[in-house]
Design a protein around this motif. Structure first.
Motif, PDB file in Angstrom:
ATOM      1  N   TRP A  99     -21.517  36.322 -82.927  1.00 15.23           N
ATOM      2  CA  TRP A  99     -22.236  35.083 -83.193  1.00 15.23           C
ATOM      3  C   TRP A  99     -21.242  33.945 -83.066  1.00 15.23           C
ATOM      4  O   TRP A  99     -20.152  33.994 -83.638  1.00 15.23           O
ATOM      5  N   ASP A 100     -21.608  32.886 -82.344  1.00 18.49           N
ATOM      6  CA  ASP A 100     -20.674  31.779 -82.159  1.00 18.49           C
ATOM      7  C   ASP A 100     -20.527  30.984 -83.454  1.00 18.49           C
ATOM      8  O   ASP A 100     -21.284  31.149 -84.417  1.00 18.49           O
ATOM      9  N   VAL A 101     -19.521  30.137 -83.491  1.00 16.03           N
ATOM     10  CA  VAL A 101     -19.183  29.398 -84.710  1.00 16.03           C
ATOM     11  C   VAL A 101     -20.333  28.510 -85.178  1.00 16.03           C
ATOM     12  O   VAL A 101     -20.679  28.532 -86.370  1.00 16.03           O
ATOM     13  N   PRO A 102     -20.972  27.700 -84.319  1.00 19.84           N
ATOM     14  CA  PRO A 102     -22.062  26.855 -84.825  1.00 19.84           C
ATOM     15  C   PRO A 102     -23.188  27.652 -85.477  1.00 19.84           C
ATOM     16  O   PRO A 102     -23.690  27.261 -86.542  1.00 19.84           O
ATOM     17  N   HIS A 103     -23.578  28.782 -84.878  1.00 17.96           N
ATOM     18  CA  HIS A 103     -24.650  29.587 -85.477  1.00 17.96           C
ATOM     19  C   HIS A 103     -24.203  30.226 -86.796  1.00 17.96           C
ATOM     20  O   HIS A 103     -24.976  30.319 -87.742  1.00 17.96           O
ATOM     21  N   THR A 104     -22.968  30.665 -86.854  1.00 18.20           N
ATOM     22  CA  THR A 104     -22.445  31.258 -88.083  1.00 18.20           C
ATOM     23  C   THR A 104     -22.457  30.236 -89.215  1.00 18.20           C
ATOM     24  O   THR A 104     -22.920  30.519 -90.325  1.00 18.20           O
ATOM     25  N   LEU A 105     -21.971  29.016 -88.942  1.00 20.54           N
ATOM     26  CA  LEU A 105     -21.945  27.986 -89.978  1.00 20.54           C
ATOM     27  C   LEU A 105     -23.348  27.545 -90.374  1.00 20.54           C
ATOM     28  O   LEU A 105     -23.620  27.305 -91.558  1.00 20.54           O
ATOM     29  N   ALA A 106     -24.244  27.454 -89.411  1.00 20.24           N
ATOM     30  CA  ALA A 106     -25.628  27.074 -89.721  1.00 20.24           C
ATOM     31  C   ALA A 106     -26.269  28.120 -90.633  1.00 20.24           C
ATOM     32  O   ALA A 106     -26.950  27.777 -91.602  1.00 20.24           O
ATOM     33  N   PHE A 107     -26.041  29.390 -90.337  1.00 18.07           N
ATOM     34  CA  PHE A 107     -26.605  30.464 -91.160  1.00 18.07           C
ATOM     35  C   PHE A 107     -26.029  30.406 -92.575  1.00 18.07           C
ATOM     36  O   PHE A 107     -26.769  30.422 -93.559  1.00 18.07           O
ATOM     37  N   LEU A 108     -24.700  30.336 -92.679  1.00 20.65           N
ATOM     38  CA  LEU A 108     -24.070  30.321 -93.998  1.00 20.65           C
ATOM     39  C   LEU A 108     -24.490  29.117 -94.814  1.00 20.65           C
ATOM     40  O   LEU A 108     -24.654  29.210 -96.040  1.00 20.65           O
TER      41      LEU A 108
ATOM     42  N   GLY B 257     -13.949  38.208 -89.386  1.00 18.46           N
ATOM     43  CA  GLY B 257     -13.435  39.443 -88.817  1.00 18.46           C
ATOM     44  C   GLY B 257     -12.091  39.168 -88.175  1.00 18.46           C
ATOM     45  O   GLY B 257     -11.521  38.088 -88.331  1.00 18.46           O
ATOM     46  N   THR B 258     -11.587  40.128 -87.454  1.00 19.44           N
ATOM     47  CA  THR B 258     -10.249  39.977 -86.911  1.00 19.44           C
ATOM     48  C   THR B 258     -10.089  40.765 -85.618  1.00 19.44           C
ATOM     49  O   THR B 258     -10.674  41.833 -85.477  1.00 19.44           O
ATOM     50  N   PRO B 259      -9.313  40.230 -84.682  1.00 18.02           N
ATOM     51  CA  PRO B 259      -9.027  40.998 -83.467  1.00 18.02           C
ATOM     52  C   PRO B 259      -7.990  42.083 -83.758  1.00 18.02           C
ATOM     53  O   PRO B 259      -7.458  42.169 -84.861  1.00 18.02           O
ATOM     54  N   ALA B 260      -7.705  42.889 -82.778  1.00 15.92           N
ATOM     55  CA  ALA B 260      -6.705  43.952 -82.922  1.00 15.92           C
ATOM     56  C   ALA B 260      -5.375  43.367 -83.344  1.00 15.92           C
ATOM     57  O   ALA B 260      -5.066  42.209 -83.067  1.00 15.92           O
ATOM     58  N   GLY B 261      -4.582  44.157 -84.033  1.00  9.68           N
ATOM     59  CA  GLY B 261      -3.251  43.738 -84.436  1.00  9.68           C
ATOM     60  C   GLY B 261      -3.099  43.560 -85.935  1.00  9.68           C
ATOM     61  O   GLY B 261      -2.106  43.032 -86.403  1.00  9.68           O
ATOM     62  N   VAL B 262      -4.090  44.026 -86.701  1.00 10.46           N
ATOM     63  CA  VAL B 262      -4.031  43.905 -88.147  1.00 10.46           C
ATOM     64  C   VAL B 262      -2.807  44.666 -88.657  1.00 10.46           C
ATOM     65  O   VAL B 262      -2.515  45.766 -88.204  1.00 10.46           O
TER      66      VAL B 262
END
Length: 71
Positions: free
Chosen positions: A18-27, A42-47
């Protein structure tokens, strides 16, 4: 994200489900989001573990870079 000057993670916002604008709108339907709030998605590889004294530097193109030293 760089840890102590070494690149640990590299990702692209285009890879998010989900892109940032949709994520913020939902939250924002459920929470009052204020300037300075952090939204973890979440996080990309490399944790990996970090320890006190580690410096974390992160950036997203077009935004102010973030830096923190772990206490």
């Amino acid at each position: 994200l760089d840890v102590n000057g070494v690149r640990r993670q590299h990702g692209d916002l285009a890879d998010m489900i989900w892109d940032v604008p949709h994520t913020l709108a939902f939250l924002s339907q459920y929470y009052e989001l204020l300037p300075g709030d952090l939204v973890f998605t979440g996080t990309p590889a490399g944790v990996g573990a970090v320890v006190p004294g580690d410096r974390l530097d992160g950036h997203i193109d077009g935004l102010t870079p973030l830096a923190i030293v772990i206490e």
